[in-house]
Design a protein around this motif. Structure first.
Motif, mmCIF file in Angstrom:
data_model
loop_
_atom_site.group_PDB
_atom_site.id
_atom_site.type_symbol
_atom_site.label_atom_id
_atom_site.label_comp_id
_atom_site.label_asym_id
_atom_site.label_seq_id
_atom_site.Cartn_x
_atom_site.Cartn_y
_atom_site.Cartn_z
ATOM 1 N N MET A 25 0.828 -1.200 0.000
ATOM 2 C CA MET A 25 0.000 0.000 0.000
ATOM 3 C C MET A 25 0.864 1.253 0.000
ATOM 4 S SD MET A 25 -3.370 -0.812 2.331
ATOM 5 C CE MET A 25 -2.528 -1.498 3.754
ATOM 6 N N TYR A 28 -9.977 4.147 1.538
ATOM 7 C CA TYR A 28 -11.332 3.852 2.012
ATOM 8 C C TYR A 28 -11.337 3.503 3.499
ATOM 9 C CZ TYR A 28 -15.840 1.509 2.504
ATOM 10 O OH TYR A 28 -17.100 1.122 2.934
ATOM 11 N N THR A 29 -10.320 2.761 3.940
ATOM 12 C CA THR A 29 -10.298 2.320 5.338
ATOM 13 C C THR A 29 -9.680 3.346 6.279
ATOM 14 O OG1 THR A 29 -8.197 1.169 4.900
ATOM 15 C CG2 THR A 29 -10.241 -0.128 4.744
ATOM 16 N N VAL A 37 -5.837 -0.791 -6.725
ATOM 17 C CA VAL A 37 -6.798 -1.430 -5.823
ATOM 18 C C VAL A 37 -6.391 -1.207 -4.367
ATOM 19 C CG1 VAL A 37 -7.743 -3.640 -5.064
ATOM 20 C CG2 VAL A 37 -7.534 -3.154 -7.505
ATOM 21 N N LEU A 38 -5.130 -1.459 -4.059
ATOM 22 C CA LEU A 38 -4.666 -1.330 -2.672
ATOM 23 C C LEU A 38 -4.677 0.114 -2.202
ATOM 24 C CD1 LEU A 38 -1.750 -3.908 -2.584
ATOM 25 C CD2 LEU A 38 -3.936 -4.051 -1.394
ATOM 26 N N SER A 70 -6.752 2.419 -3.247
ATOM 27 C CA SER A 70 -8.161 2.727 -3.015
ATOM 28 C C SER A 70 -8.632 2.137 -1.691
ATOM 29 C CB SER A 70 -9.015 2.183 -4.176
ATOM 30 O OG SER A 70 -8.634 2.760 -5.403
ATOM 31 N N TYR A 71 -8.217 0.897 -1.429
ATOM 32 C CA TYR A 71 -8.597 0.249 -0.169
ATOM 33 C C TYR A 71 -8.013 0.998 1.025
ATOM 34 C CZ TYR A 71 -8.796 -3.252 3.552
ATOM 35 O OH TYR A 71 -9.004 -3.888 4.750
ATOM 36 N N HIS A 72 -6.750 1.410 0.884
ATOM 37 C CA HIS A 72 -6.103 2.149 1.966
ATOM 38 C C HIS A 72 -6.846 3.458 2.252
ATOM 39 C CE1 HIS A 72 -3.102 4.244 4.328
ATOM 40 N NE2 HIS A 72 -3.038 5.193 3.413
#
Length: 450
Positions: free
Chosen positions: A197, A405-406, A398-399, A401-403
């Protein structure tokens, strides 16, 4: 195809290396270290591998294309889709704006660490003011036509790299010979998602080399020279980033937590303190950061201006952005790029700006890698680097975006809205003829029913 007599390999490597190290390490180090800690060095290594594979794809596409150029030219040549080429170009321009805003933010942060410089005046924070002023200053310089020559660029980049390498080597020596605590490398965290990330966030620090593809007429034996420059500059940047990442994390852990944006100065002060020069060490790194981020703004603004001019000549940008027939970079183009950069640097946080710029380059570099992979049967393209560039960029997106988002959902949703707005504006511009025909058809039908 060879360019006229101009910049040689040394100057090309300096331009590429200066574009990466010029401001990236000072701007993203704190953000990356805050995500992954001791494995910061591995995050830079991962990002560098994907960037090198993207560089390989650029080189191969450049060798196959029938004209000089970069991402926009590649898309037009290999797909024949002007709308897609224009959208790639717009994405890159947003990435360059984000990079310049990131450099301006870092310039102000390090400027405020200088002795006697206050953080605010009359309750007004100085950081946004300094960021806007430095962007305005370099817009003014570019309007006057100021630009470093190839020889000057060699010296400037050599000084920047030498300061960082000297800091890194001295820091390692301090860690092993003086520090009571062992140097940490975070090997136990290599199997986690943290470094990956962080690599996605740091990806913007590896942009700059691709600017060589936009000025091939000024490079001697352009294609082989650019190929060598790409393959030398990216690994060199990785080595510098890895070295500085390890030293900064180990020597300034408290600063990384409290003030990550300028943790380099604290690490330099600790190294300099061994010989009674703590203040001199911190001052040297701060001045180096000011110089590096400032020159990065100047170089990126110059190159982005020429890139935008090329898009104007192909009708991929509105005429209001500038006059493609103007000599040099159109004045209006510089003013537009400068105004957007200044606004972004004034109101955005470093994390938002860094992520925004990284997403732009992840998307474009991944797309170019995929384009090279698609043409692996038509030229001497080894599929492995192209696959790594494509899959790596997709995974980073993807990672990242996930980082977001969380960890910071507000930033995630803001970037989604911004991306949607950009795509909408792009489609409205590039499909304007189709939309006009549709509107005229609807109007004719409406009149026929009356």
């Amino acid at each position: 195809m060879s360019g006229r007599s101009g910049l040689g390999l040394t100057e090309a490597v300096s331009m590429a290396l200066g574009g990466m190290i010029g401001g990236g390490i000072y701007a993203v180090l704190g953000v990356v270290t805050g995500i992954t800690g001791a494995t910061t060095w591995f995050a830079f290594l991962l990002a560098g591998v994907v960037a090198l594979c993207a560089g390989y794809s650029y080189v191969k596409l450049n060798e196959m294309a029938d004209q000089n150029g970069g991402s926009v030219t590649f898309v037009q040549h290999f797909t024949g889709n002007s709308t897609l080429a224009g959208m790639v170009g717009w994405t890159l321009l947003f990435g360059y704006v984000g990079s310049m805003a990131m450099y301006a933010f870092a310039f102000a942060e390090f400027g405020l660490t200088l002795p006697g410089v206050p953080d605010s005046v009359a309750g007004l924070p100085l950081r946004p003011v300094v960021s806007v002023l430095v962007v305005a200053a370099f817009v003014g310089l570019n309007l006057l036509g100021a630009r470093a020559t190839g020889s000057a660029e060699n010296v400037l980049v050599g000084l920047k790299v030498a300061i960082l390498v000297a800091f890194g080597l001295a820091g390692l020596a301090y860690g092993y010979a003086v520090s009571p605590e062992p140097t940490r490398y975070g090997f136990s965290g290599l199997t986690s998602f943290g470094p990956v990330m962080a690599a996605a966030v740091s990806f913007v620090a590896f942009q700059g080399w691709q600017l060589l593809f936009y000025d091939q007429e000024g490079i001697e034996d352009a294609r082989p020279t650019i190929r060598k420059a790409v393959y030398v500059s990216i690994p060199a940047a990785v080595l510098v980033y890895v070295l500085v990442g390890v030293v900064t994390f180990n020597l300034a852990p408290e600063a990384i937590q409290s003030n990550p944006h300028t943790a380099l100065t604290d690490a330099a002060a600790r190294v300099g303190g061994v010989v009674g020069l703590a203040g001199a060490g911190a001052l040297l790194v701060s001045l180096s950061a000011l110089f590096s981020t400032g020159s990065a703004i100047n170089a990126t603004l110059f190159s982005a201006g020429y890139f935008a001019k090329g898009m104007l000549s192909k009708d991929l940008l509105p005429d209001r952005v500038g006059d493609s027939s103007a000599s040099g970079v159109p004045r209006r183009t510089l003013l537009v790029l400068g105004a957007i950069t200044a606004a972004f640097s004034a109101v955005g946080s470093l994390g938002v700006i860094t992520n925004f710029a990284s997403v732009s380059f992840i998307v474009v570099f991944g797309a170019m890698s995929f384009l090279a992979f698609r043409h692996r049967d038509h030229a001497d393209v080894h599929p492995a680097p192209a696959v790594v560039g494509t899959v790596g960029a997709a995974g980073f997106l993807v990672l990242l975006s996930y980082h977001l988002y969380t960890s910071t959902p507000s930033t995630f949703y803001l970037m989604l809205l911004l991306a949607a707005a950009v795509v909408t504006v792009e489609l409205l511009y590039f499909e304007r003829d189709v939309l006009e025909e549709e509107v005229e058809t609807l109007e004719e039908r409406a009149l026929d029913t009356l």
